[in-house]
Design a protein around this motif. Structure first.
Motif, short mmCIF file in Angstrom:
data_model
loop_
_atom_site.label_atom_id
_atom_site.label_comp_id
_atom_site.label_asym_id
_atom_site.label_seq_id
_atom_site.Cartn_x
_atom_site.Cartn_y
_atom_site.Cartn_z
N GLN A 126 0.81 -1.22 0.00
CA GLN A 126 0.00 0.00 0.00
C GLN A 126 0.84 1.27 0.00
N HIS A 127 2.09 1.16 0.43
CA HIS A 127 2.94 2.35 0.57
C HIS A 127 4.18 2.24 -0.32
N GLN A 128 3.97 1.81 -1.55
CA GLN A 128 5.09 1.68 -2.46
C GLN A 128 5.74 3.02 -2.78
N ALA A 129 4.93 4.07 -2.87
CA ALA A 129 5.50 5.39 -3.17
C ALA A 129 6.43 5.85 -2.05
N GLU A 130 5.97 5.72 -0.81
CA GLU A 130 6.81 6.11 0.33
C GLU A 130 8.04 5.23 0.44
N ARG A 131 7.88 3.98 0.09
CA ARG A 131 9.03 3.07 0.14
C ARG A 131 10.08 3.48 -0.87
N GLY A 132 9.63 3.89 -2.05
CA GLY A 132 10.55 4.39 -3.05
C GLY A 132 11.27 5.64 -2.59
N GLU A 133 10.54 6.52 -1.93
CA GLU A 133 11.16 7.74 -1.40
C GLU A 133 12.22 7.40 -0.36
N MET A 134 11.88 6.46 0.53
CA MET A 134 12.84 6.06 1.57
C MET A 134 14.09 5.44 0.95
N ALA A 135 13.91 4.62 -0.07
CA ALA A 135 15.04 3.97 -0.72
C ALA A 135 15.97 5.00 -1.36
N ARG A 136 15.38 6.00 -2.01
CA ARG A 136 16.20 7.03 -2.66
C ARG A 136 16.91 7.90 -1.61
N GLU A 137 16.21 8.24 -0.55
CA GLU A 137 16.79 9.10 0.47
C GLU A 137 17.97 8.44 1.18
N TYR A 138 17.86 7.12 1.41
CA TYR A 138 18.90 6.42 2.17
C TYR A 138 19.79 5.54 1.29
N GLY A 139 19.57 5.57 -0.02
CA GLY A 139 20.40 4.80 -0.92
C GLY A 139 20.29 3.30 -0.73
N LEU A 140 19.06 2.81 -0.55
CA LEU A 140 18.84 1.39 -0.23
C LEU A 140 18.85 0.52 -1.48
N LYS A 141 19.19 -0.73 -1.28
CA LYS A 141 19.12 -1.73 -2.34
C LYS A 141 17.68 -2.21 -2.47
N GLY A 142 17.21 -2.39 -3.69
CA GLY A 142 15.85 -2.85 -3.93
C GLY A 142 15.78 -4.35 -4.10
N GLY A 143 14.59 -4.83 -4.47
CA GLY A 143 14.40 -6.24 -4.79
C GLY A 143 14.12 -7.13 -3.61
N HIS A 144 13.70 -6.55 -2.49
CA HIS A 144 13.38 -7.35 -1.32
C HIS A 144 11.93 -7.13 -0.91
N GLY A 145 11.18 -8.24 -0.80
CA GLY A 145 9.81 -8.15 -0.31
C GLY A 145 8.89 -7.38 -1.21
N THR A 146 9.03 -7.56 -2.52
CA THR A 146 8.16 -6.88 -3.46
C THR A 146 7.43 -7.90 -4.31
N ALA A 147 6.27 -7.50 -4.81
CA ALA A 147 5.44 -8.43 -5.57
C ALA A 147 6.12 -8.86 -6.86
N GLU A 148 6.95 -7.95 -7.40
CA GLU A 148 7.53 -8.23 -8.72
C GLU A 148 8.86 -8.97 -8.65
N ASP A 149 9.36 -9.25 -7.43
CA ASP A 149 10.68 -9.88 -7.37
C ASP A 149 10.65 -11.36 -7.72
N GLY A 150 9.44 -11.95 -7.74
CA GLY A 150 9.32 -13.35 -8.12
C GLY A 150 9.78 -14.32 -7.07
N VAL A 151 10.16 -13.82 -5.89
CA VAL A 151 10.68 -14.68 -4.83
C VAL A 151 9.87 -14.56 -3.56
N SER A 152 9.56 -13.33 -3.16
CA SER A 152 8.88 -13.12 -1.88
C SER A 152 7.50 -13.76 -1.86
N LEU A 153 7.19 -14.36 -0.74
CA LEU A 153 5.86 -14.96 -0.53
C LEU A 153 5.10 -14.06 0.43
N SER A 154 4.13 -13.32 -0.08
CA SER A 154 3.48 -12.29 0.72
C SER A 154 2.62 -12.86 1.84
N HIS A 155 2.32 -14.15 1.79
CA HIS A 155 1.51 -14.74 2.86
C HIS A 155 2.34 -15.09 4.10
#
Length: 400
Positions: A316-345
């Motif tokens: 629900q907060h993908q936009a804020e998550r993107g802002e946080m990642a840019r602000e702190y220089g975070l690595k992506g690809g963890h716990g996202t629907a599109e990563d093909g790995v994370s199990l949201s359940h």
């Protein structure tokens, strides 16, 4: 006569337990000269820099090993081309795992990987003596939730009978044990089964089953949006809030596994061992506030109903998550629907579905481990893992 140092092969080395086996050996557990080499195999690409393992001449990292699409001949060729010192291999920590929602397919995939690996290692490594297989408390049927067969036979002991049918046949652990019993019969090598409950650990790549990863991402974003001192209700139910169980630190699991793998085969071979952080079970009541404190948040009990789902919050907060990642220089690809790995359940299943007592008896673990046995509280286990996610640039350092 001096015994030559050990050489460990870790399959699935970028997974939550495989990573810890490599890390403990590189940290010189149990002693600096116990292992001369650890060869870490991963399916997905992984560099030593990203791994967060300590620099060491002992490490030989080999990526892009796909055990699913490998047969004995191709694996034998692969190992011989990458490992000139196969004759020094003594120990295998087999942590490779493939998830499938279809029990029959999950069994077939994981049995294929295990059989292929064991048969090839046995043929190429004359000094191979022990295989460690981490499984888990599914062996006691905790994944069956309301059909948990040992609810009136607690604590859970290694001497409990097998799961009733059809559950035993539907669980791939059953077939892994049968395979290892068959392959090790009358051989000079044996195997050990480790049974943790929820594994609390770090992985450098994404991990589909890591509750610690989900909570690190969730609580980081919650702090970013709501600020220091915000109140965070427990994302479960009143029943799961009070359910008694034990966490299993990836470090404790690996240390016990390494210790057992060095013991005489006739003392530990072919046996199962429960493994967890504390003899006395705890509850989320006693640790949720501790987890939240790491992020400068105030953890409280569940709200009426089932509480917020961490995976849903991240979505629900993908936009804020993107802002946080840019602000702190975070690595992506963890716990996202599109990563093909994370199990949201996973967060909901582990924090809502596990609403019953399931304490493990650790008597056997402590008897065998003796003076080496250790206990870790929630702060020691969870905060160490959150520190690793922070150091890897996966969650922010809000104090920076």
């Amino acid at each position: 006569m001096t015994t030559p140092p050990n050489h460990a092969l870790v399959f699935g080395a970028s997974g939550i337990i495989g990573w810890a086996f490599v890390n403990e050996i590189l940290q010189d557990y149990p002693a600096p000269n116990t292992f001369s080499r650890v060869t870490a195999f991963t399916n997905r690409p992984l560099s030593p820099k990203i791994s967060q393992w300590p620099p060491s001449d002992k490490l030989h990292l080999i990526s892009n090993l796909d055990l699913i699409h490998t047969d004995p001949t191709s694996l034998s060729t692969f190992l011989q081309s990458h490992l000139p010192d196969l004759e020094t291999v003594t120990t295998v920590y087999f942590c490779a795992y493939i998830f499938s929602p279809d029990p029959a397919k999950e069994t077939a995939l994981n049995i294929h990987m295990l059989r292929t690996t064991v048969e090839v290692v046995e043929s190429l490594c004359p000094n191979f003596r022990m295989l460690v297989l981490p499984t888990g408390v599914k062996a006691y049927g905790v994944h069956l939730l309301t059909s948990f067969p040992f609810a009136t036979h607690l604590p859970l002991r290694e001497t409990h009978p097998p799961l009733p049918e059809p559950h035993a046949t539907q669980l791939f652990y059953t077939h892994q044990h049968a395979l290892l019993q068959e392959l090790s019969a009358s051989k000079k090598w044996s195997y050990i089964d480790l049974r943790p409950d929820i594994v609390v650990g770090f992985v450098p790549n994404n991990n589909q089953h890591s509750l610690a990863q989900w909570l690190a991402l969730y609580l980081s974003l919650y702090r970013y949006i709501h600020g220091r001192g915000a109140v965070v209700p427990f994302p479960g139910t009143e029943r799961s809030w009070a359910a008694r169980a034990q966490d299993s630190s990836q470090d404790v699991i690996a240390r016990l596994g390494v210790f057992l793998s060095l013991q005489p085969r006739n003392e530990v071979g072919g046996q199962s061992f429960n493994v967890a952080d504390t003899k006395v079970p705890g509850t989320w009541t006693g640790k949720w506030a501790v987890l939240c404190e790491y992020f400068g948040l105030v953890g409280v009990g569940p709200e009426e109903g089932e509480g917020l789902d961490p995976a849903e919050f991240l979505l629900q907060h993908q936009a804020e998550r993107g802002e946080m990642a840019r602000e702190y220089g975070l690595k992506g690809g963890h716990g996202t629907a599109e990563d093909g790995v994370s199990l949201s359940h996973v967060p909901s299943f582990l924090m809502k579905g596990f609403d019953f007592d399931r304490p493990l008896d650790l008597g056997k673990m402590h008897r065998v481990w003796g003076d080496g046995a250790e206990e870790r509280d929630a702060r020691g286990t969870w905060w160490a893992v959150f520190d690793r996610y922070k150091a890897a640039g996966i969650i922010p350092d809000f104090e920076r």
